[in-house]
Design an enzyme around this catalytic site. Structure first.
Site, PDB file in Angstrom:
ATOM      1  N   HIS A 148       0.828  -1.212   0.000  1.00  0.00           N
ATOM      2  CA  HIS A 148       0.000   0.000   0.000  1.00  0.00           C
ATOM      3  C   HIS A 148       0.856   1.254   0.000  1.00  0.00           C
ATOM      4  O   HIS A 148       0.385   2.335   0.351  1.00  0.00           O
ATOM      5  CB  HIS A 148      -0.943   0.009   1.220  1.00  0.00           C
ATOM      6  CG  HIS A 148      -1.645  -1.289   1.451  1.00  0.00           C
ATOM      7  ND1 HIS A 148      -1.185  -2.246   2.327  1.00  0.00           N
ATOM      8  CD2 HIS A 148      -2.753  -1.805   0.870  1.00  0.00           C
ATOM      9  CE1 HIS A 148      -1.981  -3.312   2.296  1.00  0.00           C
ATOM     10  NE2 HIS A 148      -2.939  -3.070   1.423  1.00  0.00           N
TER      11      HIS A 148
HETATM   12 FE1  FES Z   1       0.236  -1.844   3.788  1.00  0.00          FE
HETATM   13 FE2  FES Z   1       2.848  -2.195   3.935  1.00  0.00          FE
HETATM   14  S1  FES Z   1       1.799  -0.452   3.284  1.00  0.00           S
HETATM   15  S2  FES Z   1       1.282  -3.612   4.400  1.00  0.00           S
END
Ligand code: FES
Length: 183
Positions: A148
């Site tokens: 993410h």
């Molecule tokens: Fe979501 Fe690493 S940014 S698990």
């Protein structure tokens, strides 16, 4: 049990004693029978116990390089920071960070070049990538989580993206100048 031939009432006492002892004995056996499988179930498997701590030889990790070790079945990043990376980490105003830690707080005294962190993103647990060229390169020269988009800096501190905290520094110590024990 003896009969209470004397008629002094002791027979009743003896009978109660016997019943109490019988009940206690049964209770112990009963608890033992129930507890044993639970204890067995809770004991970690032998291979996990063997990995309670690991020793890592740092000799072959050149400046600017990192390795990924495995400890308790989780990745650990061990990175030999360059002086430029150390300077970059130290130049940051800690008060402005989401998770306010200096590089010195995350490394051992006199060994600021050795950054040891769990290789587990603090957002939802993906494994971040190290500094690589190309699309996975983080903005802060540390680690980048492709799940993410969390960016960690050269001290493994969260700088951008959803992760709430810095990459975790596990408990570790230097056994000598080139060996660490994690755990
Ligand atoms: Fe979501 Fe690493 S940014 S698990």
């Amino acid at each position: 049990l003896k009969e209470d031939n004397a008629g002094d009432g002791n027979d009743g006492v003896r009978r109660r004693d016997f019943l109490d002892i019988a009940a206690v004995s049964f209770g112990v056996v009963g608890v033992g029978a129930v507890a044993f499988p639970l204890v067995n179930q809770m004991a970690p498997p032998a291979d996990v116990m063997a990995l309670a701590s690991i020793e890592v030889d740092l000799t072959n990790i050149a400046e600017g390089q990192a390795i990924k070790a495995s400890w308790r079945k989780q990745p650990v990043f061990i990175r030999n920071l360059t002086q430029a990376e150390i300077d970059e980490a130290n130049a940051v105003d800690v008060s402005g960070l989401r998770d306010k830690e200096s590089l010195a707080e995350r490394t051992k005294e006199g060994k600021a070049n050795w950054l040891v962190t769990m290789g587990v993103c603090t957002h939802l647990g993906c494994v971040p990538t190290g500094v690589v060229t190309g699309e996975n390169k983080g903005d802060y020269n540390g680690y980048f989580c492709p799940c993410h988009g969390s960016h960690y800096d050269t001290a493994g501190r969260i700088r951008k993206g959803p992760a709430p905290t810095n990459l975790v520094v596990p408990e570790f110590e230097f056994l000598d100048d080139s060996t660490i024990r994690i755990g």
